[in-house]
Design a protein around this motif. Structure first.
Motif, PDB file in Angstrom:
ATOM      1  N   HIS A  44      -3.181  13.096  -0.600  1.00  0.00           N
ATOM      2  CA  HIS A  44      -3.293  11.641  -0.456  1.00  0.00           C
ATOM      3  C   HIS A  44      -4.577  11.114  -1.092  1.00  0.00           C
ATOM      4  O   HIS A  44      -4.554  10.071  -1.759  1.00  0.00           O
ATOM      5  CB  HIS A  44      -3.230  11.232   1.012  1.00  0.00           C
ATOM      6  N   GLN A  45      -5.681  11.812  -0.898  1.00  0.00           N
ATOM      7  CA  GLN A  45      -6.938  11.349  -1.478  1.00  0.00           C
ATOM      8  C   GLN A  45      -6.870  11.326  -2.995  1.00  0.00           C
ATOM      9  O   GLN A  45      -7.383  10.398  -3.646  1.00  0.00           O
ATOM     10  CB  GLN A  45      -8.102  12.237  -1.027  1.00  0.00           C
ATOM     11  N   ASN A  46      -6.212  12.310  -3.577  1.00  0.00           N
ATOM     12  CA  ASN A  46      -6.060  12.337  -5.031  1.00  0.00           C
ATOM     13  C   ASN A  46      -5.146  11.216  -5.530  1.00  0.00           C
ATOM     14  O   ASN A  46      -5.384  10.654  -6.599  1.00  0.00           O
ATOM     15  CB  ASN A  46      -5.528  13.701  -5.482  1.00  0.00           C
ATOM     16  N   ILE A  47      -4.125  10.884  -4.765  1.00  0.00           N
ATOM     17  CA  ILE A  47      -3.257   9.751  -5.107  1.00  0.00           C
ATOM     18  C   ILE A  47      -4.071   8.465  -5.129  1.00  0.00           C
ATOM     19  O   ILE A  47      -4.014   7.682  -6.087  1.00  0.00           O
ATOM     20  CB  ILE A  47      -2.092   9.627  -4.107  1.00  0.00           C
ATOM     21  N   ILE A  48      -4.828   8.249  -4.067  1.00  0.00           N
ATOM     22  CA  ILE A  48      -5.617   7.022  -3.947  1.00  0.00           C
ATOM     23  C   ILE A  48      -6.663   6.935  -5.059  1.00  0.00           C
ATOM     24  O   ILE A  48      -6.916   5.855  -5.615  1.00  0.00           O
ATOM     25  CB  ILE A  48      -6.273   6.941  -2.555  1.00  0.00           C
ATOM     26  N   ASN A  49      -7.261   8.064  -5.401  1.00  0.00           N
ATOM     27  CA  ASN A  49      -8.235   8.072  -6.494  1.00  0.00           C
ATOM     28  C   ASN A  49      -7.606   7.590  -7.804  1.00  0.00           C
ATOM     29  O   ASN A  49      -8.281   6.988  -8.646  1.00  0.00           O
ATOM     30  CB  ASN A  49      -8.805   9.475  -6.688  1.00  0.00           C
ATOM     31  N   LYS A  50      -6.322   7.862  -7.970  1.00  0.00           N
ATOM     32  CA  LYS A  50      -5.616   7.497  -9.200  1.00  0.00           C
ATOM     33  C   LYS A  50      -5.120   6.051  -9.205  1.00  0.00           C
ATOM     34  O   LYS A  50      -5.081   5.406 -10.260  1.00  0.00           O
ATOM     35  CB  LYS A  50      -4.421   8.433  -9.420  1.00  0.00           C
ATOM     36  N   ALA A  72      -5.646   3.366  -6.471  1.00  0.00           N
ATOM     37  CA  ALA A  72      -6.228   2.283  -5.669  1.00  0.00           C
ATOM     38  C   ALA A  72      -6.947   1.240  -6.518  1.00  0.00           C
ATOM     39  O   ALA A  72      -6.655   0.044  -6.430  1.00  0.00           O
ATOM     40  CB  ALA A  72      -7.173   2.858  -4.617  1.00  0.00           C
ATOM     41  N   LYS A  73      -7.880   1.677  -7.344  1.00  0.00           N
ATOM     42  CA  LYS A  73      -8.674   0.747  -8.134  1.00  0.00           C
ATOM     43  C   LYS A  73      -7.884   0.209  -9.319  1.00  0.00           C
ATOM     44  O   LYS A  73      -7.828  -1.007  -9.557  1.00  0.00           O
ATOM     45  CB  LYS A  73      -9.950   1.436  -8.608  1.00  0.00           C
ATOM     46  N   LYS A  74      -7.238   1.099 -10.069  1.00  0.00           N
ATOM     47  CA  LYS A  74      -6.536   0.697 -11.285  1.00  0.00           C
ATOM     48  C   LYS A  74      -5.374  -0.245 -10.996  1.00  0.00           C
ATOM     49  O   LYS A  74      -5.173  -1.251 -11.696  1.00  0.00           O
ATOM     50  CB  LYS A  74      -6.025   1.935 -12.021  1.00  0.00           C
ATOM     51  N   HIS A  75      -4.607   0.056  -9.963  1.00  0.00           N
ATOM     52  CA  HIS A  75      -3.406  -0.728  -9.669  1.00  0.00           C
ATOM     53  C   HIS A  75      -3.569  -1.654  -8.463  1.00  0.00           C
ATOM     54  O   HIS A  75      -2.606  -2.315  -8.058  1.00  0.00           O
ATOM     55  CB  HIS A  75      -2.220   0.213  -9.443  1.00  0.00           C
ATOM     56  N   LYS A  76      -4.767  -1.654  -7.876  1.00  0.00           N
ATOM     57  CA  LYS A  76      -5.048  -2.494  -6.698  1.00  0.00           C
ATOM     58  C   LYS A  76      -4.056  -2.183  -5.565  1.00  0.00           C
ATOM     59  O   LYS A  76      -3.473  -3.089  -4.952  1.00  0.00           O
ATOM     60  CB  LYS A  76      -5.018  -3.979  -7.067  1.00  0.00           C
ATOM     61  N   ILE A  77      -3.900  -0.900  -5.302  1.00  0.00           N
ATOM     62  CA  ILE A  77      -3.004  -0.436  -4.249  1.00  0.00           C
ATOM     63  C   ILE A  77      -3.817  -0.141  -2.990  1.00  0.00           C
ATOM     64  O   ILE A  77      -4.811   0.591  -3.034  1.00  0.00           O
ATOM     65  CB  ILE A  77      -2.237   0.832  -4.693  1.00  0.00           C
ATOM     66  N   LYS A  78      -3.398  -0.684  -1.883  1.00  0.00           N
ATOM     67  CA  LYS A  78      -4.084  -0.469  -0.607  1.00  0.00           C
ATOM     68  C   LYS A  78      -3.883   0.954  -0.114  1.00  0.00           C
ATOM     69  O   LYS A  78      -2.785   1.499  -0.176  1.00  0.00           O
ATOM     70  CB  LYS A  78      -3.553  -1.458   0.436  1.00  0.00           C
ATOM     71  N   ASP A  79      -4.953   1.548   0.387  1.00  0.00           N
ATOM     72  CA  ASP A  79      -4.891   2.880   0.985  1.00  0.00           C
ATOM     73  C   ASP A  79      -4.497   2.753   2.455  1.00  0.00           C
ATOM     74  O   ASP A  79      -5.295   2.319   3.281  1.00  0.00           O
ATOM     75  CB  ASP A  79      -6.258   3.565   0.846  1.00  0.00           C
ATOM     76  N   ARG A  80      -3.261   3.127   2.779  1.00  0.00           N
ATOM     77  CA  ARG A  80      -2.782   3.068   4.156  1.00  0.00           C
ATOM     78  C   ARG A  80      -2.976   4.399   4.885  1.00  0.00           C
ATOM     79  O   ARG A  80      -2.571   4.542   6.036  1.00  0.00           O
ATOM     80  CB  ARG A  80      -1.307   2.656   4.171  1.00  0.00           C
ATOM     81  N   ASN A 120       3.558   7.060 -13.028  1.00  0.00           N
ATOM     82  CA  ASN A 120       2.891   8.168 -13.713  1.00  0.00           C
ATOM     83  C   ASN A 120       1.538   8.479 -13.091  1.00  0.00           C
ATOM     84  O   ASN A 120       1.188   9.645 -12.892  1.00  0.00           O
ATOM     85  CB  ASN A 120       2.722   7.852 -15.201  1.00  0.00           C
ATOM     86  N   ASP A 121       0.769   7.436 -12.791  1.00  0.00           N
ATOM     87  CA  ASP A 121      -0.544   7.650 -12.184  1.00  0.00           C
ATOM     88  C   ASP A 121      -0.402   8.224 -10.773  1.00  0.00           C
ATOM     89  O   ASP A 121      -1.171   9.106 -10.366  1.00  0.00           O
ATOM     90  CB  ASP A 121      -1.331   6.338 -12.140  1.00  0.00           C
ATOM     91  N   GLY A 137       0.786  -1.227   0.000  1.00  0.00           N
ATOM     92  CA  GLY A 137       0.000   0.000   0.000  1.00  0.00           C
ATOM     93  C   GLY A 137       0.818   1.277   0.000  1.00  0.00           C
ATOM     94  O   GLY A 137       2.041   1.272   0.134  1.00  0.00           O
ATOM     95  N   ALA A 138       0.105   2.382  -0.152  1.00  0.00           N
ATOM     96  CA  ALA A 138       0.711   3.713  -0.200  1.00  0.00           C
ATOM     97  C   ALA A 138       0.236   4.525   0.996  1.00  0.00           C
ATOM     98  O   ALA A 138      -0.938   4.452   1.388  1.00  0.00           O
ATOM     99  CB  ALA A 138       0.319   4.416  -1.496  1.00  0.00           C
ATOM    100  N   GLU A 139       1.145   5.299   1.565  1.00  0.00           N
ATOM    101  CA  GLU A 139       0.790   6.158   2.690  1.00  0.00           C
ATOM    102  C   GLU A 139       1.544   7.482   2.589  1.00  0.00           C
ATOM    103  O   GLU A 139       2.599   7.569   1.958  1.00  0.00           O
ATOM    104  CB  GLU A 139       1.069   5.470   4.026  1.00  0.00           C
ATOM    105  N   THR A 140       0.968   8.505   3.195  1.00  0.00           N
ATOM    106  CA  THR A 140       1.522   9.852   3.143  1.00  0.00           C
ATOM    107  C   THR A 140       1.698  10.368   4.563  1.00  0.00           C
ATOM    108  O   THR A 140       0.800  10.200   5.398  1.00  0.00           O
ATOM    109  CB  THR A 140       0.582  10.795   2.363  1.00  0.00           C
ATOM    110  N   TYR A 141       2.845  10.998   4.822  1.00  0.00           N
ATOM    111  CA  TYR A 141       3.144  11.533   6.149  1.00  0.00           C
ATOM    112  C   TYR A 141       3.284  13.046   6.125  1.00  0.00           C
ATOM    113  O   TYR A 141       3.805  13.622   5.177  1.00  0.00           O
ATOM    114  CB  TYR A 141       4.442  10.923   6.690  1.00  0.00           C
ATOM    115  N   TYR A 142       2.805  13.668   7.195  1.00  0.00           N
ATOM    116  CA  TYR A 142       3.049  15.085   7.432  1.00  0.00           C
ATOM    117  C   TYR A 142       3.668  15.229   8.821  1.00  0.00           C
ATOM    118  O   TYR A 142       3.607  14.300   9.638  1.00  0.00           O
ATOM    119  CB  TYR A 142       1.757  15.898   7.322  1.00  0.00           C
TER     120      TYR A 142
END
Length: 242
Positions: free
Chosen positions: A166-172, A174-182, A223-224, A110-115
């Motif tokens: 992060h929400q925009n990343i997941i929109n791009k 999650a579904k297309k690449h089957k990436i888990k939203d962490r 790219n996505d 999965g993908a995650e974003t930190y601040y």
């Protein structure tokens, strides 16, 4: 008290900048290779190479609208202090730190974003330990002041930025690449603290997961992912201009 006041204003001034300048920081470099994965043919994949590859993709996509700088454009070591100095030199409005995750658990994904902010979550602590371990912090008293002030001045803005991007990343992806939203999370990360401006640290995918490694080595996923980052940043600045 005088030192604290000087540090306070040195942290505050970048937040008043109206120029939309973004500093992209490909994690690791040179002898600091970051996470390592081994392919079935014995070839090794280094995190430092993936972060640089993605940095160049992201820079190209952002350059049409923003002034973009890289902390490194080749395979070389860049110290924490130098990264912070570059952020000051280019008067960056945003600081984007790029990383790829790794775990002893092969199914972690999965993908995650930190601040930047304080956080007690055990999983976050593992990321903090991994990303902070490469840095040499010489003067802990001064840097503690810097970190406290950076949290105070940037955490609210960075959290808002993290939520949108992060929400925009997941929109791009999650579904297309089957990436888990962490999710997007707070973390006490030196590279964000000492950059002295709003910023994010991206963990773009898990190198330790063989299926995910194939995705993050390819340009389609990167790219996505980059498109999601760009769309999120555009939305963030649009909100700020209102």
């Amino acid at each position: 008290m005088l030192l604290k006041n000087i540090l306070f204003w040195s942290l505050l001034l970048p937040l008043f900048s109206f120029a939309q300048t973004i500093l992209i920081d490909p994690g690791h470099g040179g002898i600091e290779v970051g996470a390592i994965s081994k392919l079935s043919n014995g070839q090794r994949v280094f995190e430092k190479d993936l972060t640089l590859k993605f940095a160049k993709i992201l820079k190209k996509k952002l350059s049409s609208r923003y002034k973009i700088f890289l902390t490194r454009a080749e395979d070389r070591e860049v110290s924490l202090q130098k990264r912070a100095e570059i952020a000051d030199e280019v008067k960056a409005d945003l600081y984007l730190s790029l990383h790829f995750n790794s775990s002893p658990y092969k199914n972690a994904r999965g993908a995650e974003t930190y601040y930047l902010d304080n956080h007690d979550n055990a999983a976050v602590k593992k990321v903090e330990a991994a990303e902070n371990s490469v840095f040499n912090v010489d003067d802990m008293v001064v840097n503690k002041i810097l970190i406290d002030l950076a949290v105070q001045l940037t955490s609210k803005t960075s959290k808002e930025l993290a939520s949108i991007v992060h929400q925009n990343i997941i929109n791009k992806v999650a579904k297309k690449h089957k990436i888990k939203d962490r999710g997007y999370k707070a973390g006490l990360l030196y590279v964000l603290a000492l950059s002295k401006r709003p910023g994010l640290l991206f963990e773009i995918g898990f190198m330790s997961n063989s299926l995910e490694l194939k995705k993050i080595q390819g340009t389609d996923y990167l790219n996505d992912y980059a498109d999601g980052v760009v769309k999120g940043i555009n939305e963030y600045f649009k909100i700020k201009r209102k």
